[in-house]
Design a protein around this motif. Structure first.
Motif, mmCIF file in Angstrom:
data_model
loop_
_atom_site.group_PDB
_atom_site.id
_atom_site.type_symbol
_atom_site.label_atom_id
_atom_site.label_comp_id
_atom_site.label_asym_id
_atom_site.label_seq_id
_atom_site.Cartn_x
_atom_site.Cartn_y
_atom_site.Cartn_z
ATOM 1 N N LYS A 27 1.063 8.127 -18.930
ATOM 2 C CA LYS A 27 0.815 8.303 -17.378
ATOM 3 C C LYS A 27 -0.249 6.868 -17.254
ATOM 4 C CE LYS A 27 1.255 12.663 -15.666
ATOM 5 N NZ LYS A 27 0.690 13.765 -14.845
ATOM 6 N N LEU A 28 -1.177 6.833 -18.107
ATOM 7 C CA LEU A 28 -2.147 5.707 -17.673
ATOM 8 C C LEU A 28 -1.450 4.354 -17.980
ATOM 9 C CD1 LEU A 28 -5.124 4.833 -17.757
ATOM 10 C CD2 LEU A 28 -5.328 4.603 -20.273
ATOM 11 N N ILE A 29 -0.857 3.991 -18.541
ATOM 12 C CA ILE A 29 -0.100 2.769 -18.502
ATOM 13 C C ILE A 29 1.017 2.497 -17.382
ATOM 14 C CG2 ILE A 29 1.835 1.422 -19.570
ATOM 15 C CD1 ILE A 29 -0.686 1.634 -21.315
ATOM 16 N N TRP A 30 1.480 3.551 -16.837
ATOM 17 C CA TRP A 30 2.021 3.324 -15.552
ATOM 18 C C TRP A 30 1.194 3.187 -14.296
ATOM 19 C CZ3 TRP A 30 6.553 1.063 -14.929
ATOM 20 C CH2 TRP A 30 7.409 1.481 -15.962
ATOM 21 N N VAL A 31 0.056 3.868 -14.604
ATOM 22 C CA VAL A 31 -0.960 3.815 -13.532
ATOM 23 C C VAL A 31 -1.330 2.370 -13.284
ATOM 24 C CG1 VAL A 31 -3.357 4.545 -12.599
ATOM 25 C CG2 VAL A 31 -1.653 6.196 -13.358
ATOM 26 N N LEU A 32 -1.795 1.790 -14.337
ATOM 27 C CA LEU A 32 -2.202 0.595 -14.642
ATOM 28 C C LEU A 32 -1.045 -0.569 -14.184
ATOM 29 C CD1 LEU A 32 -4.096 0.454 -18.005
ATOM 30 C CD2 LEU A 32 -5.273 0.421 -15.696
ATOM 31 N N LEU A 61 0.746 -1.287 0.058
ATOM 32 C CA LEU A 61 -0.073 0.044 -0.079
ATOM 33 C C LEU A 61 0.762 1.067 -0.116
ATOM 34 C CD1 LEU A 61 -2.721 -1.041 2.455
ATOM 35 C CD2 LEU A 61 -3.198 -0.673 -0.049
ATOM 36 N N ILE A 62 2.017 1.312 0.746
ATOM 37 C CA ILE A 62 2.984 2.451 1.052
ATOM 38 C C ILE A 62 3.385 2.625 -0.677
ATOM 39 C CG2 ILE A 62 4.790 3.154 1.654
ATOM 40 C CD1 ILE A 62 4.124 1.826 4.626
ATOM 41 N N LEU A 63 3.954 1.551 -1.228
ATOM 42 C CA LEU A 63 4.512 1.661 -2.435
ATOM 43 C C LEU A 63 3.643 2.203 -3.483
ATOM 44 C CD1 LEU A 63 6.810 -1.495 -2.966
ATOM 45 C CD2 LEU A 63 7.512 0.634 -2.879
ATOM 46 N N ILE A 91 -0.178 -4.923 -11.012
ATOM 47 C CA ILE A 91 0.854 -6.038 -11.048
ATOM 48 C C ILE A 91 1.581 -5.947 -9.563
ATOM 49 C CG2 ILE A 91 3.319 -6.562 -11.984
ATOM 50 C CD1 ILE A 91 2.621 -5.258 -14.686
ATOM 51 N N ASN A 92 0.686 -5.803 -8.541
ATOM 52 C CA ASN A 92 1.077 -5.847 -7.225
ATOM 53 C C ASN A 92 2.359 -5.145 -6.666
ATOM 54 O OD1 ASN A 92 -1.420 -7.155 -6.584
ATOM 55 N ND2 ASN A 92 -0.624 -9.018 -6.858
ATOM 56 N N ILE A 93 3.011 -6.041 -6.075
ATOM 57 C CA ILE A 93 4.143 -5.085 -5.561
ATOM 58 C C ILE A 93 5.310 -4.977 -6.755
ATOM 59 C CG2 ILE A 93 6.495 -5.786 -4.154
ATOM 60 C CD1 ILE A 93 4.669 -6.413 -1.804
#
Length: 66
Positions: A40-45, A17-19, A50-52
């Motif tokens: 930005k959208l790709i990085w947000v997804l 959650l912090i990450l 992709i969890n941790i």
């Protein structure tokens, strides 16, 4: 059957959650041209789904050098 002790995974959940929060805030404040792929959208997804590994990928390769 033994009950699962959620206190064992709590540190991992908190780290995740912090990450996610830190990396999403960083993506939000950056201009898209300073990101690898300039999306930005790709990085947000990637960060969210992709969890941790997703937030770690953003921190390592998501930002353009220089």
């Amino acid at each position: 059957m033994e009950t699962f002790d959620f206190m064992l995974i709590l540190p991992l959940v908190m780290l995740q959650l912090i990450l996610i929060i830190i990396t999403l805030l960083d993506v939000a404040k950056r201009d898209a041209s300073t990101l690898q792929g300039e999306s930005k959208l790709i990085w947000v997804l990637v960060i969210l789904f992709i969890n941790i590994i997703g937030p770690i990928m953003y921190l390592v390769i998501g930002k353009k050098k220089g």
